[in-house]
Write a protein that holds these residues in place. Sequence first.
Motif, mmCIF file in Angstrom:
data_model
loop_
_atom_site.group_PDB
_atom_site.id
_atom_site.type_symbol
_atom_site.label_atom_id
_atom_site.label_comp_id
_atom_site.label_asym_id
_atom_site.label_seq_id
_atom_site.Cartn_x
_atom_site.Cartn_y
_atom_site.Cartn_z
ATOM 1 N N THR A 36 0.833 -1.203 0.000
ATOM 2 C CA THR A 36 0.000 0.000 0.000
ATOM 3 C C THR A 36 0.870 1.256 0.000
ATOM 4 O OG1 THR A 36 -1.735 -1.203 1.184
ATOM 5 C CG2 THR A 36 -1.878 1.191 1.193
ATOM 6 N N ALA A 37 1.922 1.249 0.790
ATOM 7 C CA ALA A 37 2.829 2.406 0.845
ATOM 8 C C ALA A 37 3.551 2.580 -0.486
ATOM 9 C CB ALA A 37 3.830 2.233 1.984
ATOM 10 N N ILE A 38 3.964 1.488 -1.097
ATOM 11 C CA ILE A 38 4.621 1.576 -2.403
ATOM 12 C C ILE A 38 3.664 2.164 -3.425
ATOM 13 C CG2 ILE A 38 5.574 0.220 -4.317
ATOM 14 C CD1 ILE A 38 6.767 -1.676 -2.155
ATOM 15 N N LYS A 39 2.418 1.695 -3.446
ATOM 16 C CA LYS A 39 1.422 2.236 -4.380
ATOM 17 C C LYS A 39 1.212 3.728 -4.154
ATOM 18 C CE LYS A 39 -1.192 -2.042 -4.941
ATOM 19 N NZ LYS A 39 -2.430 -2.759 -4.592
ATOM 20 N N GLN A 40 1.134 4.139 -2.891
ATOM 21 C CA GLN A 40 0.942 5.560 -2.570
ATOM 22 C C GLN A 40 2.119 6.385 -3.092
ATOM 23 O OE1 GLN A 40 -1.586 7.187 -1.462
ATOM 24 N NE2 GLN A 40 -0.725 9.142 -0.875
ATOM 25 N N ALA A 41 3.330 5.915 -2.867
ATOM 26 C CA ALA A 41 4.513 6.628 -3.354
ATOM 27 C C ALA A 41 4.499 6.713 -4.881
ATOM 28 C CB ALA A 41 5.783 5.937 -2.864
ATOM 29 N N GLN A 42 4.143 5.624 -5.538
ATOM 30 C CA GLN A 42 4.075 5.624 -7.001
ATOM 31 C C GLN A 42 3.036 6.619 -7.500
ATOM 32 O OE1 GLN A 42 3.274 1.414 -7.468
ATOM 33 N NE2 GLN A 42 5.369 1.006 -8.176
ATOM 34 N N GLU A 43 1.858 6.646 -6.866
ATOM 35 C CA GLU A 43 0.793 7.558 -7.292
ATOM 36 C C GLU A 43 1.196 9.017 -7.119
ATOM 37 O OE1 GLU A 43 -2.734 6.367 -5.157
ATOM 38 O OE2 GLU A 43 -2.829 4.436 -6.223
ATOM 39 N N LEU A 44 1.962 9.306 -6.068
ATOM 40 C CA LEU A 44 2.420 10.675 -5.822
ATOM 41 C C LEU A 44 3.646 11.041 -6.657
ATOM 42 C CD1 LEU A 44 2.141 10.834 -1.914
ATOM 43 C CD2 LEU A 44 0.653 11.981 -3.590
ATOM 44 N N GLY A 45 4.247 10.047 -7.293
ATOM 45 C CA GLY A 45 5.497 10.289 -8.007
ATOM 46 C C GLY A 45 6.633 10.580 -7.042
ATOM 47 N N ALA A 46 6.532 10.033 -5.832
ATOM 48 C CA ALA A 46 7.513 10.289 -4.777
ATOM 49 C C ALA A 46 8.663 9.293 -4.837
ATOM 50 C CB ALA A 46 6.832 10.202 -3.410
ATOM 51 N N ASN A 47 9.842 9.757 -4.503
ATOM 52 C CA ASN A 47 10.985 8.866 -4.345
ATOM 53 C C ASN A 47 10.767 8.050 -3.084
ATOM 54 O OD1 ASN A 47 12.430 9.854 -6.576
ATOM 55 N ND2 ASN A 47 13.233 11.544 -5.361
ATOM 56 N N PHE A 48 11.118 6.769 -3.147
ATOM 57 C CA PHE A 48 10.953 5.946 -1.957
ATOM 58 C C PHE A 48 12.029 4.885 -1.870
ATOM 59 C CE2 PHE A 48 8.673 3.606 -5.187
ATOM 60 C CZ PHE A 48 8.862 2.270 -4.886
ATOM 61 N N SER A 49 12.274 4.497 -0.629
ATOM 62 C CA SER A 49 13.184 3.410 -0.303
ATOM 63 C C SER A 49 12.462 2.503 0.674
ATOM 64 C CB SER A 49 14.462 3.962 0.322
ATOM 65 O OG SER A 49 15.141 4.782 -0.612
ATOM 66 N N VAL A 50 12.887 1.239 0.703
ATOM 67 C CA VAL A 50 12.152 0.225 1.446
ATOM 68 C C VAL A 50 13.085 -0.584 2.336
ATOM 69 C CG1 VAL A 50 10.806 -1.895 1.144
ATOM 70 C CG2 VAL A 50 10.400 0.044 -0.354
ATOM 71 N N GLU A 51 12.619 -0.871 3.552
ATOM 72 C CA GLU A 51 13.283 -1.857 4.396
ATOM 73 C C GLU A 51 12.686 -3.207 4.044
ATOM 74 O OE1 GLU A 51 12.964 -1.371 8.600
ATOM 75 O OE2 GLU A 51 14.459 0.200 8.665
ATOM 76 N N ALA A 52 13.499 -4.127 3.589
ATOM 77 C CA ALA A 52 13.028 -5.451 3.176
ATOM 78 C C ALA A 52 13.591 -6.511 4.113
ATOM 79 C CB ALA A 52 13.450 -5.737 1.746
ATOM 80 N N GLU A 53 12.801 -7.562 4.344
ATOM 81 C CA GLU A 53 13.211 -8.613 5.265
ATOM 82 C C GLU A 53 13.539 -9.934 4.580
ATOM 83 O OE1 GLU A 53 10.231 -8.988 8.266
ATOM 84 O OE2 GLU A 53 10.542 -6.945 9.001
ATOM 85 N N ASN A 54 13.222 -10.052 3.274
ATOM 86 C CA ASN A 54 13.496 -11.306 2.585
ATOM 87 C C ASN A 54 13.698 -11.040 1.092
ATOM 88 O OD1 ASN A 54 10.830 -11.486 1.214
ATOM 89 N ND2 ASN A 54 10.064 -11.759 3.302
ATOM 90 N N LEU A 55 14.124 -12.067 0.376
ATOM 91 C CA LEU A 55 14.436 -11.910 -1.043
ATOM 92 C C LEU A 55 13.209 -11.555 -1.879
ATOM 93 C CD1 LEU A 55 17.028 -14.794 -1.536
ATOM 94 C CD2 LEU A 55 17.475 -12.354 -1.192
ATOM 95 N N ASN A 56 12.047 -12.077 -1.532
ATOM 96 C CA ASN A 56 10.834 -11.735 -2.278
ATOM 97 C C ASN A 56 10.556 -10.235 -2.203
ATOM 98 O OD1 ASN A 56 10.312 -14.397 -3.064
ATOM 99 N ND2 ASN A 56 9.158 -14.805 -1.199
ATOM 100 N N GLU A 57 10.656 -9.659 -1.007
ATOM 101 C CA GLU A 57 10.428 -8.221 -0.846
ATOM 102 C C GLU A 57 11.475 -7.414 -1.612
ATOM 103 O OE1 GLU A 57 8.265 -8.342 3.546
ATOM 104 O OE2 GLU A 57 10.260 -7.455 3.388
ATOM 105 N N ILE A 58 12.692 -7.898 -1.627
ATOM 106 C CA ILE A 58 13.767 -7.215 -2.348
ATOM 107 C C ILE A 58 13.466 -7.170 -3.843
ATOM 108 C CG2 ILE A 58 16.201 -7.418 -3.034
ATOM 109 C CD1 ILE A 58 16.644 -8.609 -0.150
ATOM 110 N N ILE A 59 13.045 -8.283 -4.393
ATOM 111 C CA ILE A 59 12.738 -8.365 -5.829
ATOM 112 C C ILE A 59 11.589 -7.428 -6.188
ATOM 113 C CG2 ILE A 59 11.837 -9.889 -7.632
ATOM 114 C CD1 ILE A 59 13.435 -12.180 -6.156
ATOM 115 N N VAL A 60 10.523 -7.460 -5.402
ATOM 116 C CA VAL A 60 9.362 -6.610 -5.679
ATOM 117 C C VAL A 60 9.714 -5.131 -5.507
ATOM 118 C CG1 VAL A 60 7.014 -6.002 -4.944
ATOM 119 C CG2 VAL A 60 7.689 -8.403 -5.121
#
Length: 125
Positions: A36-60
């Motif tokens: 949901t946060a990624i979608k919100q950032a994309q809709e706003l055209g905002a730069n974003f970075s993510v804390e990921a806990e596993n390889l699946n999250e990293i890939i996405v």
Amino acid sequence: MKLIGHELVPYEPLFWRENTQQIEAGKQNLFKFDETAIKQAQELGANFSVEAENLNEIIVANAAGAKFIVVPHELAGKAAKLAQDYLFDAQICVFIGGENELAALSETGADAAIFKTAVIGKDKR
């Protein structure tokens, strides 16, 4: 290796976001992996970075357009190899407590070290 938050190296601060309402265009938003946060950032055209806990999250997170993907130190080697093998646009990062951790982190192949001072709004280890 890029250093984010080191006093001698210019950097763009990261702004910790606890919820989607805090995400702002024009700032480098940082939040735990959340679709949901990624979608919100994309809709706003905002730069974003993510804390990921596993390889699946990293890939996405990479495919979704994250600038930085912050991973636990123990996952940094696998994440860096994945990023290299698949030519990620995102950079693999690890939070560190000080310069004394740089040598060990350099052995993982991580792209960047993030110091506590680089993150506004959340205490880091």
